[in-house]
Scaffold this motif. Sequence first.
Motif, PDB file in Angstrom:
ATOM      1  N   PRO A 125      67.939  30.818  74.593  1.00 34.84           N
ATOM      2  CA  PRO A 125      69.315  30.374  74.343  1.00 34.84           C
ATOM      3  C   PRO A 125      69.469  28.885  74.036  1.00 34.84           C
ATOM      4  N   THR A 126      68.812  28.023  74.793  1.00 38.40           N
ATOM      5  CA  THR A 126      68.977  26.588  74.572  1.00 38.40           C
ATOM      6  C   THR A 126      68.623  26.204  73.141  1.00 38.40           C
ATOM      7  N   GLN A 127      67.505  26.729  72.651  1.00 39.91           N
ATOM      8  CA  GLN A 127      67.056  26.416  71.295  1.00 39.91           C
ATOM      9  C   GLN A 127      67.931  27.092  70.246  1.00 39.91           C
ATOM     10  N   PHE A 128      68.248  28.369  70.476  1.00 39.29           N
ATOM     11  CA  PHE A 128      69.014  29.111  69.478  1.00 39.29           C
ATOM     12  C   PHE A 128      70.418  28.532  69.325  1.00 39.29           C
ATOM     13  N   LEU A 129      71.067  28.241  70.447  1.00 34.92           N
ATOM     14  CA  LEU A 129      72.437  27.716  70.394  1.00 34.92           C
ATOM     15  C   LEU A 129      72.458  26.323  69.769  1.00 34.92           C
ATOM     16  N   ALA A 130      71.407  25.543  69.987  1.00 34.67           N
ATOM     17  CA  ALA A 130      71.309  24.220  69.346  1.00 34.67           C
ATOM     18  C   ALA A 130      71.190  24.388  67.837  1.00 34.67           C
ATOM     19  N   GLU A 131      70.425  25.391  67.397  1.00 30.76           N
ATOM     20  CA  GLU A 131      70.281  25.660  65.963  1.00 30.76           C
ATOM     21  C   GLU A 131      71.620  26.075  65.359  1.00 30.76           C
ATOM     22  N   LEU A 132      72.347  26.934  66.072  1.00 32.26           N
ATOM     23  CA  LEU A 132      73.656  27.357  65.575  1.00 32.26           C
ATOM     24  C   LEU A 132      74.606  26.173  65.447  1.00 32.26           C
ATOM     25  N   SER A 133      74.582  25.300  66.446  1.00 36.87           N
ATOM     26  CA  SER A 133      75.457  24.127  66.430  1.00 36.87           C
ATOM     27  C   SER A 133      75.114  23.213  65.257  1.00 36.87           C
ATOM     28  N   GLU A 134      73.820  23.012  65.053  1.00 34.36           N
ATOM     29  CA  GLU A 134      73.383  22.157  63.945  1.00 34.36           C
ATOM     30  C   GLU A 134      73.770  22.774  62.602  1.00 34.36           C
ATOM     31  N   ARG A 135      73.598  24.079  62.496  1.00 33.51           N
ATOM     32  CA  ARG A 135      73.955  24.778  61.269  1.00 33.51           C
ATOM     33  C   ARG A 135      75.450  24.665  60.998  1.00 33.51           C
ATOM     34  N   SER A 136      76.256  24.782  62.051  1.00 31.11           N
ATOM     35  CA  SER A 136      77.707  24.683  61.916  1.00 31.11           C
ATOM     36  C   SER A 136      78.123  23.280  61.479  1.00 31.11           C
TER      37      SER A 136
ATOM     38  N   ASN B 178      69.521  37.954  63.040  1.00 26.80           N
ATOM     39  CA  ASN B 178      70.125  37.106  64.070  1.00 26.80           C
ATOM     40  C   ASN B 178      70.241  37.836  65.402  1.00 26.80           C
ATOM     41  N   ILE B 179      70.565  39.118  65.358  1.00 21.70           N
ATOM     42  CA  ILE B 179      70.627  39.902  66.587  1.00 21.70           C
ATOM     43  C   ILE B 179      69.258  39.966  67.245  1.00 21.70           C
ATOM     44  N   MET B 180      68.225  40.147  66.448  1.00 23.88           N
ATOM     45  CA  MET B 180      66.867  40.186  66.994  1.00 23.88           C
ATOM     46  C   MET B 180      66.493  38.855  67.632  1.00 23.88           C
ATOM     47  N   ARG B 181      66.966  37.785  67.088  1.00 24.09           N
ATOM     48  CA  ARG B 181      66.617  36.461  67.619  1.00 24.09           C
ATOM     49  C   ARG B 181      67.269  36.185  68.966  1.00 24.09           C
ATOM     50  N   THR B 182      68.216  37.034  69.366  1.00 27.79           N
ATOM     51  CA  THR B 182      68.935  36.802  70.627  1.00 27.79           C
ATOM     52  C   THR B 182      68.546  37.780  71.732  1.00 27.79           C
ATOM     53  N   HIS B 183      67.539  38.622  71.501  1.00 31.97           N
ATOM     54  CA  HIS B 183      67.111  39.601  72.496  1.00 31.97           C
ATOM     55  C   HIS B 183      65.603  39.489  72.720  1.00 31.97           C
ATOM     56  N   PRO B 184      65.168  39.335  73.959  1.00 32.89           N
ATOM     57  CA  PRO B 184      63.731  39.208  74.220  1.00 32.89           C
ATOM     58  C   PRO B 184      62.932  40.489  73.996  1.00 32.89           C
ATOM     59  N   LEU B 185      63.628  41.638  73.999  1.00 30.48           N
ATOM     60  CA  LEU B 185      62.959  42.905  73.718  1.00 30.48           C
ATOM     61  C   LEU B 185      63.676  43.596  72.568  1.00 30.48           C
ATOM     62  N   VAL B 186      62.912  44.289  71.732  1.00 31.44           N
ATOM     63  CA  VAL B 186      63.502  45.024  70.616  1.00 31.44           C
ATOM     64  C   VAL B 186      62.964  46.449  70.614  1.00 31.44           C
ATOM     65  N   LEU B 187      63.856  47.399  70.365  1.00 27.75           N
ATOM     66  CA  LEU B 187      63.488  48.810  70.239  1.00 27.75           C
ATOM     67  C   LEU B 187      63.847  49.227  68.821  1.00 27.75           C
ATOM     68  N   ILE B 188      62.840  49.525  68.038  1.00 28.18           N
ATOM     69  CA  ILE B 188      63.075  49.918  66.648  1.00 28.18           C
ATOM     70  C   ILE B 188      61.994  50.920  66.236  1.00 28.18           C
ATOM     71  N   GLY B 189      62.407  51.922  65.475  1.00 27.08           N
ATOM     72  CA  GLY B 189      61.462  52.976  65.110  1.00 27.08           C
ATOM     73  C   GLY B 189      60.972  53.754  66.320  1.00 27.08           C
ATOM     74  N   GLY B 190      61.782  53.769  67.389  1.00 26.78           N
ATOM     75  CA  GLY B 190      61.407  54.481  68.606  1.00 26.78           C
ATOM     76  C   GLY B 190      60.387  53.759  69.461  1.00 26.78           C
ATOM     77  N   ILE B 191      60.042  52.516  69.079  1.00 26.61           N
ATOM     78  CA  ILE B 191      59.021  51.745  69.802  1.00 26.61           C
ATOM     79  C   ILE B 191      59.649  50.513  70.437  1.00 26.61           C
ATOM     80  N   LEU B 192      59.404  50.329  71.718  1.00 28.43           N
ATOM     81  CA  LEU B 192      59.894  49.158  72.447  1.00 28.43           C
ATOM     82  C   LEU B 192      58.774  48.132  72.535  1.00 28.43           C
ATOM     83  N   ARG B 193      59.127  46.862  72.216  1.00 27.59           N
ATOM     84  CA  ARG B 193      58.101  45.821  72.249  1.00 27.59           C
ATOM     85  C   ARG B 193      58.714  44.465  72.577  1.00 27.59           C
ATOM     86  N   GLU B 194      57.865  43.551  73.016  1.00 24.12           N
ATOM     87  CA  GLU B 194      58.284  42.169  73.151  1.00 24.12           C
ATOM     88  C   GLU B 194      58.679  41.677  71.764  1.00 24.12           C
TER      89      GLU B 194
END
Length: 218
Positions: free
Chosen positions: A197-208, A174-190
Motif C-alpha cells: 500500500p505505501t508504495q502503490f498509494l504513493a504512485e497513485l498520488s504522483e500519477r494524479s 490495477n486490481i491485481m496490483r492491490t491484492h497479495p494473492l490472485v486466483l485466476i484460471g482456477g489456480i491460487l498463487r502469490e
Amino acid sequence: MTATHHGHIRLAGESLCRHRHICAFFHNSKEAFEILGPFILDGFRCEHKAVHLVSADKREDHITRLRCEGIDTDASQLTGQLEIRTTVDAYLKDGLFDQDRMVEEFSAMASGNASGAFPLSRIVCDMGWAADSPEHLQDLIEFESRVNELWEQHDDIVVCVYDLARFDGGTVVNIMRTHPLVLIGGILRENPFYIPPTQFLAELSERSEKGGQSAAAE
C-alpha cells in the motif's frame, strides 16, 4: 493486533498462510461458485462466519447454490453465522463510495482474533457493482490497496470476485496490483504484481499530480 493465522484453510487446493486478501477472476458466477463453493462449505464446517456481499439480482441464486451444498441458510442467518448483504447497500451508501466508511465497514465485519461466537470470517465480495459504476473505479482501486493494512491485522479471508468479461485490461492490472494473492484460471498463487500500500498509494498520488499538472498546462 497481529494476525496469528490459526487453522488450516484451503482455497482452490492451496493452503492460505500469511496473506489472505485475494482477487479472484472468473468468467461467470457459475465458474466462481465451482471454485469458491468448497471453500465456503468448509467455512461452515469449521464454524467460521460467512459474510457474502452479492448483487441484488443474484441473491436468490446465491442462496439456492448454498442450499444445494447442504447449508441451512435460514438457520445460519438466524445464528449470525451467515450474513448476506447486497453490494450496493454495502459499497454505495446513498449512491456514494466512501473509502473511510468502507474501512470502518470491513473493520466491523472482521472477526480477527477477538473472542466471540466465530473465530474468523470468510468474506466473499462480488465486485460487479464497480463495473456498473465506473465513476467509482479509481476510488475502489485506491481502497483495495488501503484495506490491506486492515487485513494484515486479522485472520479473516477476503475474496474479491471480479468478472473478467466486465472489466478492461487496465483495471484488471490495477486490481491485481492491490491484492497479495490472485486466483485466476482456477489456480491460487502469490501475486507477483502486488505492490504494498505505501508504495502503490504513493504512485497513485504522483500519477494524479502529474495528470493535474498536464491539465493545467493545456
